[in-house]
Write a protein that holds these residues in place. Sequence first.
Motif, PDB file in Angstrom:
ATOM      1  N   LEU A   2     -45.519   0.430  32.021  1.00  0.00           N
ATOM      2  CA  LEU A   2     -44.867  -0.313  33.104  1.00  0.00           C
ATOM      3  C   LEU A   2     -43.403   0.117  33.220  1.00  0.00           C
ATOM      4  N   ALA A   3     -42.738   0.217  32.068  1.00  0.00           N
ATOM      5  CA  ALA A   3     -41.319   0.598  32.046  1.00  0.00           C
ATOM      6  C   ALA A   3     -41.127   2.025  32.556  1.00  0.00           C
ATOM      7  N   ILE A   4     -42.011   2.920  32.148  1.00  0.00           N
ATOM      8  CA  ILE A   4     -41.904   4.314  32.601  1.00  0.00           C
ATOM      9  C   ILE A   4     -42.126   4.372  34.115  1.00  0.00           C
ATOM     10  N   GLY A   5     -43.163   3.683  34.570  1.00  0.00           N
ATOM     11  CA  GLY A   5     -43.475   3.681  36.002  1.00  0.00           C
ATOM     12  C   GLY A   5     -42.341   3.116  36.835  1.00  0.00           C
ATOM     13  N   ALA A   6     -41.651   2.116  36.277  1.00  0.00           N
ATOM     14  CA  ALA A   6     -40.586   1.459  37.032  1.00  0.00           C
ATOM     15  C   ALA A   6     -39.282   2.250  37.004  1.00  0.00           C
ATOM     16  N   GLY A   7     -39.172   3.224  36.108  1.00  0.00           N
ATOM     17  CA  GLY A   7     -37.981   4.079  36.140  1.00  0.00           C
ATOM     18  C   GLY A   7     -37.091   4.072  34.911  1.00  0.00           C
ATOM     19  N   ALA A   8     -37.487   3.374  33.843  1.00  0.00           N
ATOM     20  CA  ALA A   8     -36.686   3.412  32.614  1.00  0.00           C
ATOM     21  C   ALA A   8     -36.645   4.852  32.097  1.00  0.00           C
ATOM     22  N   THR A   9     -35.519   5.254  31.528  1.00  0.00           N
ATOM     23  CA  THR A   9     -35.369   6.658  31.146  1.00  0.00           C
ATOM     24  C   THR A   9     -35.506   6.910  29.645  1.00  0.00           C
ATOM     25  N   PHE A  10     -35.677   5.847  28.867  1.00  0.00           N
ATOM     26  CA  PHE A  10     -36.023   5.997  27.447  1.00  0.00           C
ATOM     27  C   PHE A  10     -37.031   4.901  27.132  1.00  0.00           C
ATOM     28  N   VAL A  11     -38.223   5.280  26.725  1.00  0.00           N
ATOM     29  CA  VAL A  11     -39.250   4.285  26.429  1.00  0.00           C
ATOM     30  C   VAL A  11     -39.916   4.639  25.099  1.00  0.00           C
ATOM     31  N   ALA A  12     -39.962   3.661  24.202  1.00  0.00           N
ATOM     32  CA  ALA A  12     -40.532   3.904  22.879  1.00  0.00           C
ATOM     33  C   ALA A  12     -41.329   2.693  22.430  1.00  0.00           C
ATOM     34  N   ARG A  13     -42.272   2.948  21.520  1.00  0.00           N
ATOM     35  CA  ARG A  13     -43.088   1.840  21.009  1.00  0.00           C
ATOM     36  C   ARG A  13     -43.234   1.945  19.501  1.00  0.00           C
ATOM     37  N   THR A  14     -43.192   0.785  18.860  1.00  0.00           N
ATOM     38  CA  THR A  14     -43.495   0.718  17.433  1.00  0.00           C
ATOM     39  C   THR A  14     -44.137  -0.637  17.153  1.00  0.00           C
ATOM     40  N   THR A  15     -44.257  -1.008  15.890  1.00  0.00           N
ATOM     41  CA  THR A  15     -44.870  -2.302  15.565  1.00  0.00           C
ATOM     42  C   THR A  15     -44.063  -3.003  14.473  1.00  0.00           C
TER      43      THR A  15
END
Lengths: 75, 273
Positions: free
Chosen positions: B160-173
């Motif tokens: 969602l964030a990438i699609g909306a235009g965020a320029t740094f997106v990361a995931r962890t837990t």
Amino acid sequence: MSSPKAEAVQKTGATPRIEVIERYCKGCSICAEFCPTKVLEMETFVVKVVKPEACIKCMQCELRCPDFAIKVHTE
Amino acid sequence: MAYDYEKSIRPGKLPHIWCPGCGHGIVMKGLIRAMDSCGLEKNNTALVSGIGCASRLPGYVDMCTLHTAHGRAAAFATGVKMAKPEMTVICLGGDGDGTAIGGNHFIHACRRNIDMTYVIMNNFIYGMTGGQFSPCTPTGMKASTTPYGNPDPTFDISKLAIGAGATFVARTTAFHATQIDKLIAEGIKHKGMAVIEVLDDCPTTYGRRNKFRSVVDMMKKLKENAVPVQAASKMTAEQLQGKFLTGVLYKEDKPEYIEQYAKVIAKAQGQAS
Ligand SMILES: Cc1ncc(C[n+]2csc(CCOP(=O)(O)OP(=O)(O)O)c2C)c(N)n1
Ligand code: SF4
Ligand code: SF4
Ligand code: SF4
Ligand SMILES: [Mg+2]
């Protein structure tokens, strides 16, 4: 980050002092469960340090405790 | 050495209010380590949140903090950043706060690519209010409002964030504690909108209802199902079934909003004189 296998790790240096702040500990058992050398054990609602000499100072317990309740003092 | 978290916690605030095993505490520690590693200082750092268990986080941390209305963290944070562009602005909150009631603010902050970091604690549920389903509750899982299993498709916050235009997106837990601080620190250093999704656990309202035996069981699932993005490229679609990617998922250099806005101001003032 994966936990090292207990049998594969080598213990080095002095035994650290592992401090449990009992007032903060909520007994979730995350620290005890993921300790690779079973230094920690649950005793009803708080964690106990049962085998400090086996500690390999991996710091996983301190990193994952959600409650700021366990500290591994290495020096 | 034992890490000194207390220096960053407001005096007398521990023990915190979160339930035994709640991953929000693990994220808070990661955030503190990240802020330390970036050398952030109290007077120049704003932590902004909405409402929810996750959104209580800024109340504990000794920085400039703003606890706002449900879903409105990104809007308030945008205001702070516009008024004080020199400040480091970090938004914090839950999946409900950020993608249900606050979904609109979230996507538009991403679209603007404003220079802030948004740490979203996705525990797949509205924890604070007793476990209603959120847009992030996986299909088929139980919530107080979906006792027969959730029929809705699920938001992938990072996508969602990438699609909306965020320029740094990361995931962890919440299990991958050391990755939390690394990714937040990278997000802070990135110029533009950085979103760090932390897959989190709520043993109280999600775990119990969905037959996880314990919070440890929930942590093990987070561990088992995480696939580092580098490893995923070598895996088949079948192998990736039920897994999620971790690490830096997207990074791009694009014009940042504050700088673009400054140009507008300069232009307008030039015309006025
Ligand atoms: C305007 C408004 N609507 C609804 C609520 C009730 N409410 C409080 S917290 C919350 C959901 C929080 O869920 P999430 O953001 O995922 O945080 P968690 O508690 O899971 O960490 C809701 C619906 C509210 N406080 N204000
Ligand atoms: S640092 Fe903690 S998790 Fe690691 S071996 Fe020692 S007690 Fe166990
Ligand atoms: S992880 Fe922390 S709160 Fe949980 S049992 Fe260990 S010391 Fe106690
Ligand atoms: S209800 Fe869930 S999210 Fe809220 S503090 Fe408890 S475990 Fe954490
Ligand atoms: Mg939630």
